[in-house]
Design a protein around this motif. Structure first.
Motif, PDB file in Angstrom:
ATOM      1  N   THR A   5      45.796  34.895  17.274  1.00 30.87           N
ATOM      2  CA  THR A   5      44.680  34.828  17.942  1.00 30.87           C
ATOM      3  C   THR A   5      44.267  33.392  18.296  1.00 30.87           C
ATOM      4  N   PHE A   6      43.827  33.247  19.802  1.00 30.04           N
ATOM      5  CA  PHE A   6      43.588  32.008  20.377  1.00 30.04           C
ATOM      6  C   PHE A   6      42.011  31.928  20.686  1.00 30.04           C
ATOM      7  N   THR A   7      41.522  30.849  20.314  1.00 28.61           N
ATOM      8  CA  THR A   7      40.239  30.526  20.754  1.00 28.61           C
ATOM      9  C   THR A   7      40.229  29.663  21.974  1.00 28.61           C
ATOM     10  N   LEU A   8      39.356  30.300  23.072  1.00 29.02           N
ATOM     11  CA  LEU A   8      39.308  29.494  24.374  1.00 29.02           C
ATOM     12  C   LEU A   8      38.342  28.334  24.387  1.00 29.02           C
ATOM     13  N   PRO A   9      38.180  27.567  25.444  1.00 30.79           N
ATOM     14  CA  PRO A   9      37.120  26.749  25.519  1.00 30.79           C
ATOM     15  C   PRO A   9      35.657  27.210  25.523  1.00 30.79           C
ATOM     16  N   THR A  13      37.878  34.571  22.241  1.00 31.65           N
ATOM     17  CA  THR A  13      39.112  34.677  21.693  1.00 31.65           C
ATOM     18  C   THR A  13      39.967  35.684  22.271  1.00 31.65           C
ATOM     19  N   GLU A  14      41.243  35.672  22.203  1.00 29.57           N
ATOM     20  CA  GLU A  14      42.309  36.364  22.811  1.00 29.57           C
ATOM     21  C   GLU A  14      43.231  36.672  21.516  1.00 29.57           C
ATOM     22  N   LEU A 123      52.536  27.694  16.524  1.00 30.85           N
ATOM     23  CA  LEU A 123      51.672  27.331  17.696  1.00 30.85           C
ATOM     24  C   LEU A 123      50.363  27.017  17.005  1.00 30.85           C
ATOM     25  N   GLY A 124      49.559  26.564  18.007  1.00 24.16           N
ATOM     26  CA  GLY A 124      48.094  25.991  18.014  1.00 24.16           C
ATOM     27  C   GLY A 124      47.240  27.447  18.004  1.00 24.16           C
ATOM     28  N   HIS A 125      46.121  27.123  17.247  1.00 26.68           N
ATOM     29  CA  HIS A 125      44.892  28.257  17.176  1.00 26.68           C
ATOM     30  C   HIS A 125      44.294  28.253  18.627  1.00 26.68           C
ATOM     31  N   ASP A 126      44.380  27.378  19.253  1.00 27.34           N
ATOM     32  CA  ASP A 126      43.340  26.977  20.711  1.00 27.34           C
ATOM     33  C   ASP A 126      44.368  27.533  21.879  1.00 27.34           C
ATOM     34  N   ALA A 127      43.727  27.559  22.972  1.00 31.74           N
ATOM     35  CA  ALA A 127      44.550  27.662  24.365  1.00 31.74           C
ATOM     36  C   ALA A 127      43.658  27.591  25.357  1.00 31.74           C
ATOM     37  N   TRP A 128      44.249  27.427  26.521  1.00 32.80           N
ATOM     38  CA  TRP A 128      43.604  27.131  27.942  1.00 32.80           C
ATOM     39  C   TRP A 128      44.351  28.349  28.820  1.00 32.80           C
ATOM     40  N   ARG A 129      43.458  29.021  29.426  1.00 35.85           N
ATOM     41  CA  ARG A 129      44.023  29.767  30.566  1.00 35.85           C
ATOM     42  C   ARG A 129      44.815  29.053  31.505  1.00 35.85           C
ATOM     43  N   LEU A 130      46.070  29.388  31.830  1.00 34.37           N
ATOM     44  CA  LEU A 130      46.850  28.756  32.742  1.00 34.37           C
ATOM     45  C   LEU A 130      46.045  28.321  34.047  1.00 34.37           C
ATOM     46  N   THR A 131      45.513  29.343  34.504  1.00 39.93           N
ATOM     47  CA  THR A 131      44.839  29.354  35.752  1.00 39.93           C
ATOM     48  C   THR A 131      43.951  28.359  35.909  1.00 39.93           C
ATOM     49  N   ASP A 132      43.291  27.925  34.628  1.00 45.17           N
ATOM     50  CA  ASP A 132      42.295  26.739  34.701  1.00 45.17           C
ATOM     51  C   ASP A 132      42.805  25.506  34.657  1.00 45.17           C
ATOM     52  N   PRO A 207      43.934  14.946  30.254  1.00 42.16           N
ATOM     53  CA  PRO A 207      42.999  13.837  30.390  1.00 42.16           C
ATOM     54  C   PRO A 207      41.932  13.811  31.304  1.00 42.16           C
ATOM     55  N   ALA A 208      41.772  14.986  32.069  1.00 40.05           N
ATOM     56  CA  ALA A 208      40.779  15.217  33.089  1.00 40.05           C
ATOM     57  C   ALA A 208      39.518  15.660  32.264  1.00 40.05           C
ATOM     58  N   THR A 209      39.568  16.227  30.975  1.00 40.76           N
ATOM     59  CA  THR A 209      38.357  16.578  30.259  1.00 40.76           C
ATOM     60  C   THR A 209      38.298  15.950  28.921  1.00 40.76           C
ATOM     61  N   GLY A 210      39.631  15.407  28.455  1.00 42.80           N
ATOM     62  CA  GLY A 210      39.314  14.855  27.152  1.00 42.80           C
ATOM     63  C   GLY A 210      39.742  15.992  26.083  1.00 42.80           C
ATOM     64  N   ASN A 211      39.923  17.077  26.238  1.00 43.20           N
ATOM     65  CA  ASN A 211      40.330  18.300  25.486  1.00 43.20           C
ATOM     66  C   ASN A 211      41.482  18.352  24.870  1.00 43.20           C
ATOM     67  N   THR A 212      41.849  18.767  23.693  1.00 45.91           N
ATOM     68  CA  THR A 212      43.106  18.631  23.168  1.00 45.91           C
ATOM     69  C   THR A 212      43.395  19.966  22.303  1.00 45.91           C
ATOM     70  N   ILE A 213      44.518  20.386  22.080  1.00 40.40           N
ATOM     71  CA  ILE A 213      45.048  21.483  21.464  1.00 40.40           C
ATOM     72  C   ILE A 213      45.899  21.033  20.286  1.00 40.40           C
TER      73      ILE A 213
END
Length: 227
Positions: A5-9, A13-14, A123-132, A207-213
């Motif tokens: 299960t992944f949490t998105l920004p 969740t997915e 694997l991490g618990h968070d994720a980004w959509r690749l298209t984003d 780096p564009a957003t400062g977000n990390t996983i």
């Protein structure tokens, strides 16, 4: 089967059941440098792959979101990687997350594929959509630390074959379908750092957003066998 299960920004969740797990190997974008690395490994007795880049099928249950990896001895170590998690049958329905491929180095001299099946891919618990993040994929950094704050790997996604390369491979092999997880292969380790550590932490940073996983775990030694 393993469910991840992944949490998105945006807080959604997915959840996906892993049906196919694949580990890329020798996947640096500079393949001349990869060949030089293969030659170095050969001197240590590690067999060269028949094809580069390589791709190793892994038991799907080894895709785990865990903070503990149980190991049989002291010569195992992680590898900083990113992972693609396929949600559908097109390249537009894919998640990107962080991963650490824990590998048995003693077993690696006999078979890279065996060594990667001896411990989980964390694997991490968070994720980004690749298209984003597709328009800035090469800017995303990949960093690993051992035993707290000791830096062992530092680079970016530009150092490895890009996600679109592996999505093409998956499509050719009819594996671009829900439940497929592909781990990217790793970047070079910093010379002189002991990779046989008690803990690993890996981070992807935009780096564009400062977000990390990130993902982090301890390697726990199993009891000694009897017999």
């Amino acid at each position: 089967m393993t469910d991840l299960t992944f949490t998105l920004p945006d807080g959604s969740t997915e959840t996906v059941t892993v049906t196919t797990l694949l580990n890329a190997g020798y996947a640096g974008r500079d393949q001349a440098e990869v060949q030089s690395h293969i030659d170095e490994l050969a001197e240590l007795g590690i067999p060269a792959p028949q094809t580069i880049p390589a791709m190793y099928p892994i038991s799907p249950y080894l895709a785990q979101q865990t903070d503990r990896v149980d190991v049989q001895h002291g010569r195992t170590s992680g590898e900083a990687e990113w992972a693609l998690v396929v949600l559908g049958d097109t390249a537009d329905d894919v998640l990107l997350t962080v991963a650490c491929d824990h590998t048995d180095r003693d077993l690696e001299v006999h078979s890279v594929a065996w060594s990667k099946n001896a411990a989980p891919d964390v694997l991490g618990h968070d994720a980004w959509r690749l298209t984003d993040i597709a328009d800035r994929i090469d800017e995303i950094t990949l960093t690993a630390w051992v035993d707290g704050d000791t830096l062992i790997q530092q680079g970016s996604m530009a150092d490895l074959l890009a996600p679109h390369y592996w999505l093409g491979v998956l499509k050719e092999r009819d594996l671009l379908r829900r439940g497929t997880v592909l781990i990217s292969g790793t970047i070079s380790m910093i010379p002189g750092v002991d990779q046989f550590a008690d803990s690993w932490r890996v981070e992807l940073k935009d780096p564009a957003t400062g977000n990390t996983i990130d993902c982090a775990y301890r390697a726990e030694r199993m009891p000694q066998p009897i017999g």
